[in-house]
Design an enzyme around this catalytic site. Sequence first.
Site, PDB file in Angstrom:
ATOM      1  N   PRO A 158       0.831  -1.209   0.000  1.00 38.40           N
ATOM      2  CA  PRO A 158       0.000   0.000   0.000  1.00 38.40           C
ATOM      3  C   PRO A 158       0.862   1.253   0.000  1.00 38.40           C
ATOM      4  O   PRO A 158       1.810   1.376   0.777  1.00 38.40           O
ATOM      5  CB  PRO A 158      -0.792  -0.126   1.308  1.00 38.40           C
ATOM      6  CG  PRO A 158       0.050  -0.999   2.186  1.00 38.40           C
ATOM      7  CD  PRO A 158       0.747  -1.945   1.275  1.00 38.40           C
TER       8      PRO A 158
ATOM      9  N   SER B 112      -4.394   1.545  -0.282  1.00 37.10           N
ATOM     10  CA  SER B 112      -4.154   2.223   0.981  1.00 37.10           C
ATOM     11  C   SER B 112      -5.366   2.990   1.491  1.00 37.10           C
ATOM     12  O   SER B 112      -6.164   3.508   0.705  1.00 37.10           O
ATOM     13  CB  SER B 112      -2.979   3.197   0.825  1.00 37.10           C
ATOM     14  OG  SER B 112      -2.797   3.981   1.985  1.00 37.10           O
TER      15      SER B 112
ATOM     16  N   GLN C 155      -5.837  -1.928   2.867  1.00 37.85           N
ATOM     17  CA  GLN C 155      -5.003  -1.665   4.033  1.00 37.85           C
ATOM     18  C   GLN C 155      -5.658  -0.607   4.909  1.00 37.85           C
ATOM     19  O   GLN C 155      -5.991   0.479   4.447  1.00 37.85           O
ATOM     20  CB  GLN C 155      -3.619  -1.203   3.584  1.00 37.85           C
ATOM     21  CG  GLN C 155      -2.711  -0.740   4.693  1.00 37.85           C
ATOM     22  CD  GLN C 155      -2.748   0.770   4.873  1.00 37.85           C
ATOM     23  OE1 GLN C 155      -3.085   1.515   3.958  1.00 37.85           O
ATOM     24  NE2 GLN C 155      -2.432   1.225   6.070  1.00 37.85           N
TER      25      GLN C 155
ATOM     26  N   TYR D 118      -5.513   1.906   8.150  1.00 32.70           N
ATOM     27  CA  TYR D 118      -4.913   2.599   9.283  1.00 32.70           C
ATOM     28  C   TYR D 118      -6.000   2.721  10.335  1.00 32.70           C
ATOM     29  O   TYR D 118      -7.021   3.364  10.111  1.00 32.70           O
ATOM     30  CB  TYR D 118      -4.413   3.992   8.880  1.00 32.70           C
ATOM     31  CG  TYR D 118      -3.142   3.976   8.078  1.00 32.70           C
ATOM     32  CD1 TYR D 118      -1.977   3.451   8.608  1.00 32.70           C
ATOM     33  CD2 TYR D 118      -3.099   4.512   6.789  1.00 32.70           C
ATOM     34  CE1 TYR D 118      -0.794   3.453   7.875  1.00 32.70           C
ATOM     35  CE2 TYR D 118      -1.922   4.521   6.058  1.00 32.70           C
ATOM     36  CZ  TYR D 118      -0.780   3.986   6.605  1.00 32.70           C
ATOM     37  OH  TYR D 118       0.386   3.979   5.880  1.00 32.70           O
TER      38      TYR D 118
ATOM     39  N   THR E 113      -2.463  -2.076   9.301  1.00 30.36           N
ATOM     40  CA  THR E 113      -1.119  -1.569   9.572  1.00 30.36           C
ATOM     41  C   THR E 113      -1.020  -1.163  11.033  1.00 30.36           C
ATOM     42  O   THR E 113      -1.823  -0.369  11.529  1.00 30.36           O
ATOM     43  CB  THR E 113      -0.793  -0.384   8.656  1.00 30.36           C
ATOM     44  OG1 THR E 113      -0.711  -0.855   7.304  1.00 30.36           O
ATOM     45  CG2 THR E 113       0.532   0.251   9.030  1.00 30.36           C
TER      46      THR E 113
ATOM     47  N   LYS F  18       0.063  -6.061   9.481  1.00 29.94           N
ATOM     48  CA  LYS F  18       1.258  -5.489   8.840  1.00 29.94           C
ATOM     49  C   LYS F  18       2.016  -4.617   9.846  1.00 29.94           C
ATOM     50  O   LYS F  18       1.420  -3.773  10.517  1.00 29.94           O
ATOM     51  CB  LYS F  18       0.853  -4.655   7.627  1.00 29.94           C
ATOM     52  CG  LYS F  18       2.016  -4.008   6.881  1.00 29.94           C
ATOM     53  CD  LYS F  18       1.490  -3.273   5.651  1.00 29.94           C
ATOM     54  CE  LYS F  18       2.618  -2.647   4.849  1.00 29.94           C
ATOM     55  NZ  LYS F  18       3.212  -1.489   5.525  1.00 29.94           N
TER      56      LYS F  18
ATOM     57  N   HIS G 277       7.766  -0.448   7.635  1.00 29.11           N
ATOM     58  CA  HIS G 277       7.233   0.682   6.871  1.00 29.11           C
ATOM     59  C   HIS G 277       8.312   1.282   5.959  1.00 29.11           C
ATOM     60  O   HIS G 277       8.342   2.489   5.717  1.00 29.11           O
ATOM     61  CB  HIS G 277       6.687   1.749   7.820  1.00 29.11           C
ATOM     62  CG  HIS G 277       5.389   2.341   7.373  1.00 29.11           C
ATOM     63  ND1 HIS G 277       4.167   1.803   7.711  1.00 29.11           N
ATOM     64  CD2 HIS G 277       5.094   3.419   6.611  1.00 29.11           C
ATOM     65  CE1 HIS G 277       3.199   2.528   7.192  1.00 29.11           C
ATOM     66  NE2 HIS G 277       3.738   3.516   6.504  1.00 29.11           N
TER      67      HIS G 277
ATOM     68  N   ARG H 190      14.181  -4.148  -3.854  1.00 28.82           N
ATOM     69  CA  ARG H 190      14.372  -3.306  -5.034  1.00 28.82           C
ATOM     70  C   ARG H 190      14.352  -4.104  -6.334  1.00 28.82           C
ATOM     71  O   ARG H 190      14.200  -3.521  -7.403  1.00 28.82           O
ATOM     72  CB  ARG H 190      15.697  -2.546  -4.926  1.00 28.82           C
ATOM     73  CG  ARG H 190      15.733  -1.525  -3.799  1.00 28.82           C
ATOM     74  CD  ARG H 190      14.752  -0.386  -4.039  1.00 28.82           C
ATOM     75  NE  ARG H 190      14.785   0.594  -2.972  1.00 28.82           N
ATOM     76  CZ  ARG H 190      14.008   0.561  -1.889  1.00 28.82           C
ATOM     77  NH1 ARG H 190      13.125  -0.431  -1.745  1.00 28.82           N
ATOM     78  NH2 ARG H 190      14.090   1.489  -0.972  1.00 28.82           N
TER      79      ARG H 190
END
Length: 438
Positions: A110, A139, A161, A163, A189, A311, A335, A370
């Site tokens: 997210p 998100s 996701q 919050y 999260t 998460k 995070h 990455r």
Amino acid sequence: MSTVAPRDPAAARGISRRTQSDIYRAGIAGTRPRVPVDPDALEAAARRALSAEAFAYVAGGAGAERTVAANRAAFGRWQVWPRPLRDVAERDLSVEFLGVRRPTPLLLAPLGVMELAHRDADVAVARAAASSGVPYTLSTQASVPMEEVRDAAPGGVRMFQLYWSASDDLNASLLRRAEASGCEAIVITLDTHLLGWRTRDLDLAYLPFTRGLGIAQYTSDPVFQQLVRERARAARGPAEAVRLTPKTVAAGISIARKGGPLTGAGLRENLRSPLPRAAVETFLDVFSTPALTWEMLARAREWTSLPIILKGIVHPDDASRALDAGVDGVWISNHGGRQLDQSVPTLAVLPAIADRVAGRVPIVFDSGVRGGADAFIALALGATMVALGRPSAYGLAVAGEQGVAEVIRNVLAELDITLGLSGHTAIADVDRAALREA
């Protein structure tokens, strides 16, 4: 995605050969990839494409950004064993996740406020994920309401996701909407109960939410809208004086432009209405809560029947506690280094957490990934799925939807190559024996 050579025999040899073939054949005519393949070059291209504030928000970390560096350095402690003379002509990237066979072990983490990166924001990311067969985690801080994202990419696999806000009514409403809009799981999260000390943002005195950006899930929510109306009524009286500058005017216009879901009106009317500004203040009041505890998490089961993934797990004891709480998945994350400076890097604890979980629930891993070789290392150390964060945002900044799709393609192609060169033909066969500790 390129269609330069649709009958190319390489298409039957896996995504790595297909990707290489597409790129090199297009290069004959002078065409290069839309986004740089090298991760450092990709980040540099995104820096050039973004405003200083936008790049700081996406790329920055907490404090001196030692956690960001530690996340990357942790991958350097592991090396992949090359194992030749094995038949790896056919390779299988598929994995089992939440009871469904997925074509690859990659998903998109997210990312909030993607309108900073591109005007198409979450819609572009969702479409790229859908076209790539990769699940997308939408998100709470998205720039587009979840229902619009669903309609823009109806064939995509999405998770939502959350919050955990200070309003349980709002939390419940968001989860009901996520379930109704076709999300497959809820990702809660845990590590943003206090906003990290993000030095790049602080130096620029810039937080996008104060401009009305990244709060579309809130302003489109009926519970939040009621909270805003109540706040606006309670705040009647002389407005607090602010120093009038070009920046103030720009912020006011930005806030007003995002006020349509609250007022049902256009920019001119929104500039007069107290609701858009009240929405920003309401969001700043309710976003997250430092009072969140394990006991409170049980309420989520009352609000949704979807699988729940936690998460922000880094300590093995918290992974055990999550299993005791009966969650459906554990997401190892710090995070991306954005919350706590000098934090434990996630890859360093992945083996211990994998041992604790022991296959009882899936493990999602992020922070520091990455490329495809990074994903391979995480999978070998016990991850079920690997989540991609900043690189997808960089691809979005450079080339929109196609940029995100190319980033996904490149990561999967390198993963496929790494799988074969390590002597494996299936992700399911990869374990710690594929690695050497440096």
